[in-house]
Design a protein around this motif. Structure first.
Motif, mmCIF file in Angstrom:
data_model
loop_
_atom_site.group_PDB
_atom_site.id
_atom_site.type_symbol
_atom_site.label_atom_id
_atom_site.label_comp_id
_atom_site.label_asym_id
_atom_site.label_seq_id
_atom_site.Cartn_x
_atom_site.Cartn_y
_atom_site.Cartn_z
ATOM 1 N N ALA A 47 14.694 -107.026 -40.297
ATOM 2 C CA ALA A 47 15.155 -106.837 -41.655
ATOM 3 C C ALA A 47 14.509 -107.629 -42.573
ATOM 4 N N ALA A 48 14.456 -108.854 -42.456
ATOM 5 C CA ALA A 48 13.837 -109.891 -43.581
ATOM 6 C C ALA A 48 12.319 -109.485 -43.761
ATOM 7 N N GLN A 49 11.630 -108.875 -42.739
ATOM 8 C CA GLN A 49 10.242 -108.565 -42.974
ATOM 9 C C GLN A 49 9.998 -107.124 -43.062
ATOM 10 N N GLN A 50 11.164 -106.393 -43.222
ATOM 11 C CA GLN A 50 11.181 -104.894 -43.614
ATOM 12 C C GLN A 50 10.131 -104.236 -42.474
ATOM 13 N N LEU A 51 10.608 -104.572 -41.237
ATOM 14 C CA LEU A 51 10.043 -104.212 -40.330
ATOM 15 C C LEU A 51 11.140 -103.036 -39.593
ATOM 16 N N PRO A 52 10.872 -101.749 -39.335
ATOM 17 C CA PRO A 52 11.759 -100.719 -38.494
ATOM 18 C C PRO A 52 12.458 -101.415 -37.245
ATOM 19 N N ALA A 53 13.675 -101.393 -37.108
ATOM 20 C CA ALA A 53 14.428 -101.849 -35.943
ATOM 21 C C ALA A 53 14.427 -100.656 -34.940
ATOM 22 N N ASN A 54 13.168 -100.059 -34.617
ATOM 23 C CA ASN A 54 13.149 -99.127 -33.645
ATOM 24 C C ASN A 54 12.877 -99.612 -32.155
ATOM 25 N N PRO A 55 13.121 -98.692 -31.278
ATOM 26 C CA PRO A 55 13.045 -99.028 -30.018
ATOM 27 C C PRO A 55 11.494 -99.983 -29.630
ATOM 28 N N GLU A 56 10.483 -99.455 -30.211
ATOM 29 C CA GLU A 56 8.968 -100.034 -30.064
ATOM 30 C C GLU A 56 9.001 -101.352 -30.543
ATOM 31 N N ASN A 57 9.610 -101.613 -31.789
ATOM 32 C CA ASN A 57 9.448 -102.781 -32.157
ATOM 33 C C ASN A 57 10.331 -103.904 -31.625
ATOM 34 N N ILE A 58 11.725 -103.397 -31.255
ATOM 35 C CA ILE A 58 12.563 -103.940 -30.612
ATOM 36 C C ILE A 58 12.222 -104.714 -29.232
ATOM 37 N N CYS A 59 11.478 -103.585 -28.483
ATOM 38 C CA CYS A 59 11.059 -103.913 -27.037
ATOM 39 C C CYS A 59 9.904 -104.840 -27.157
ATOM 40 N N ALA A 60 8.822 -104.792 -28.291
ATOM 41 C CA ALA A 60 7.792 -105.379 -28.104
ATOM 42 C C ALA A 60 8.100 -107.281 -28.610
ATOM 43 N N VAL A 61 9.396 -107.419 -29.351
ATOM 44 C CA VAL A 61 9.600 -108.582 -29.345
ATOM 45 C C VAL A 61 10.413 -109.209 -28.354
ATOM 46 N N LEU A 62 11.250 -108.288 -27.560
ATOM 47 C CA LEU A 62 12.022 -108.636 -26.579
ATOM 48 C C LEU A 62 11.011 -109.143 -25.236
ATOM 49 N N ALA A 63 10.148 -108.388 -25.147
ATOM 50 C CA ALA A 63 9.157 -108.440 -24.060
ATOM 51 C C ALA A 63 8.292 -109.959 -24.238
ATOM 52 N N VAL A 64 7.708 -110.322 -25.552
ATOM 53 C CA VAL A 64 7.132 -111.652 -25.645
ATOM 54 C C VAL A 64 8.260 -112.568 -25.331
ATOM 55 N N ILE A 65 9.296 -112.679 -25.725
ATOM 56 C CA ILE A 65 10.175 -113.484 -25.469
ATOM 57 C C ILE A 65 10.512 -113.836 -24.239
ATOM 58 N N GLU A 66 10.725 -112.625 -23.367
ATOM 59 C CA GLU A 66 10.858 -112.736 -21.868
ATOM 60 C C GLU A 66 9.764 -113.321 -21.363
ATOM 61 N N GLN A 67 8.677 -113.087 -21.762
ATOM 62 C CA GLN A 67 7.395 -113.673 -20.914
ATOM 63 C C GLN A 67 7.116 -115.223 -21.391
ATOM 64 N N GLU A 68 7.198 -115.478 -22.572
ATOM 65 C CA GLU A 68 6.991 -116.755 -23.171
ATOM 66 C C GLU A 68 8.091 -117.853 -22.646
ATOM 67 N N SER A 69 9.292 -117.378 -22.782
ATOM 68 C CA SER A 69 10.523 -118.459 -22.630
ATOM 69 C C SER A 69 11.625 -118.094 -21.630
ATOM 70 N N GLY A 70 11.609 -116.653 -21.302
ATOM 71 C CA GLY A 70 12.481 -116.287 -20.513
ATOM 72 C C GLY A 70 14.065 -116.313 -21.366
ATOM 73 N N TYR A 71 14.084 -116.111 -22.652
ATOM 74 C CA TYR A 71 15.268 -116.247 -23.499
ATOM 75 C C TYR A 71 15.616 -117.549 -23.291
ATOM 76 N N ARG A 72 14.700 -118.504 -23.736
ATOM 77 C CA ARG A 72 15.412 -119.763 -24.150
ATOM 78 C C ARG A 72 14.789 -120.369 -25.321
ATOM 79 N N ALA A 73 15.468 -120.761 -26.466
ATOM 80 C CA ALA A 73 15.025 -121.063 -27.489
ATOM 81 C C ALA A 73 14.356 -122.229 -27.471
#
Length: 348
Positions: A47-73
């Protein structure tokens, strides 16, 4: 209740935000702790970057998070004390600093009463190491000499985003910064915000998400640029590294890099002189290069030579080089792994 303790959205949540957060949370694997908190941070970043919260954007972000850290901050890095000490010794050797002097410096007391060597032996995450380096640089004369005032930890957080990128793109950061942007990257909210910006905050000519994932690893527009290099190599017969780097930074006009030199050999066919070619290649880190006469004419020649339309995006052939990596990995491996996670997310 959807907002985690580290998350304070810049605007009150409304029905649209609630729906987006619910969809994000639903797509996060059930094994992940605090799915609502992760969803809140991701929705706020979009929202802050005015990017649509559509499935494509959501899943792109989630996929990178899972790959890079396994959901660990703030993910732990295996064998980090050895890696960090190896980096210190490497820098000392390059500057001809005696090992005895390094050992003496690490015996100095840190702010918490332990020696720097003791703290170094107990670092577990890049955040731990970054904070230790900051103190060594600020308080130990040897630190200034070894690190030239620059913290060696240059990536971090849940999406392993570059610290320099975050610092250069913090103007619209929606959260209060208590210490520094560097510190924010190592929080969940900061890592997600800046990682999302790096992944989605630019337009591309791609038709497949895998090339955006490759860019996340290799640099913006690296996939487009690698395809351009492949076309130039086909036309000239010159073997080129398909790494997406079209121009050597600060190279004199009379000492071009390999790709630029190959392009110049096509000058008579392109109707462009070396300075026009240099100006066009200088756009290779922007979308405008895709519409440049150089890009269009090279592909027109290459398509005609091949008798077919060549790919306009190719995953760069880059071997990943990091002391954190213990096996041979490539940008292609990374992009395909993230793309697989992305497709799984879309199905959830």
């Amino acid at each position: 209740m959807l907002v985690g303790c580290s998350s304070m959205p810049s605007a009150p949540a409304g029905p649209v935000a609630d729906v987006a957060r619910a969809d994000i949370a639903r797509r996060i694997p059930t094994r992940v702790d605090d799915r609502a908190g992760w969803a809140a941070d991701i929705q706020t970043a979009l929202a802050a970057q005015q990017l649509p919260a559509n499935p494509e954007n959501i899943c792109a972000v989630l996929a990178v998070i899972e790959q890079e850290s396994g959901y660990r901050a703030n993910p732990e890095v295996p064998d980090l004390p050895r890696i960090a000490r190896g980096e210190i010794d490497r820098r000392a050797a390059a500057l001809h600093v005696p090992k005895l002097l390094v050992d003496t410096g690490l015996k100095m007391k840190a702010s918490d009463g332990r020696s720097y060597g003791e703290r170094l032996a107990r670092v577990r995450s890049e955040r731990d190491l970054s904070e230790l380096y900051e103190e060594i640089i600020g308080r130990v004369p040897m630190g200034q000499r070894l690190f030239a005032g620059k913290n060696p930890v240059q990536t971090g957080g849940a999406m392993q985003v570059g610290i320099a990128f975050a610092q250069a793109n913090a103007q619209d950061y929606p959260y209060p910064v208590t210490r520094s942007i560097r510190d924010e990257v190592f929080t969940r909210r900061g890592g997600v915000y800046f990682g999302t910006a790096h992944l989605l905050g630019y337009q591309t000519p791609y038709t497949q998400k895998v090339h955006r994932f490759a860019d996340y690893n290799a640099g913006r527009y690296a996939s487009r640029n690698a395809a351009f290099q492949a076309a130039v190599a086909r036309l000239t017969g010159t073997p080129l590294a398909l790494d997406g780097d079209l121009l050597v930074p600060d190279a004199p006009i009379d000492k071009p890099g390999q790709t630029e030199r190959a392009v110049r050999s096509l000058a008579p066919q392109l109707g462009l002189d070396e300075r026009a070619i240099r100006r066009a290649l200088a756009q290779s880190d922007s979308l405008e290069f895709s519409d440049s006469p150089l890009h269009s004419q090279v592909f027109a020649l290459a398509d005609a030579r091949a008798g077919t339309t060549l790919p306009r995006a190719v995953i760069p052939g880059i071997r990943l080089d990091s002391p954190k990596i213990t096996r041979e990995l490539t940008t292609e491996w990374f992009a395909n792994r993230v793309d697989t996670r992305y497709r799984q997310c879309l199905q959830r």
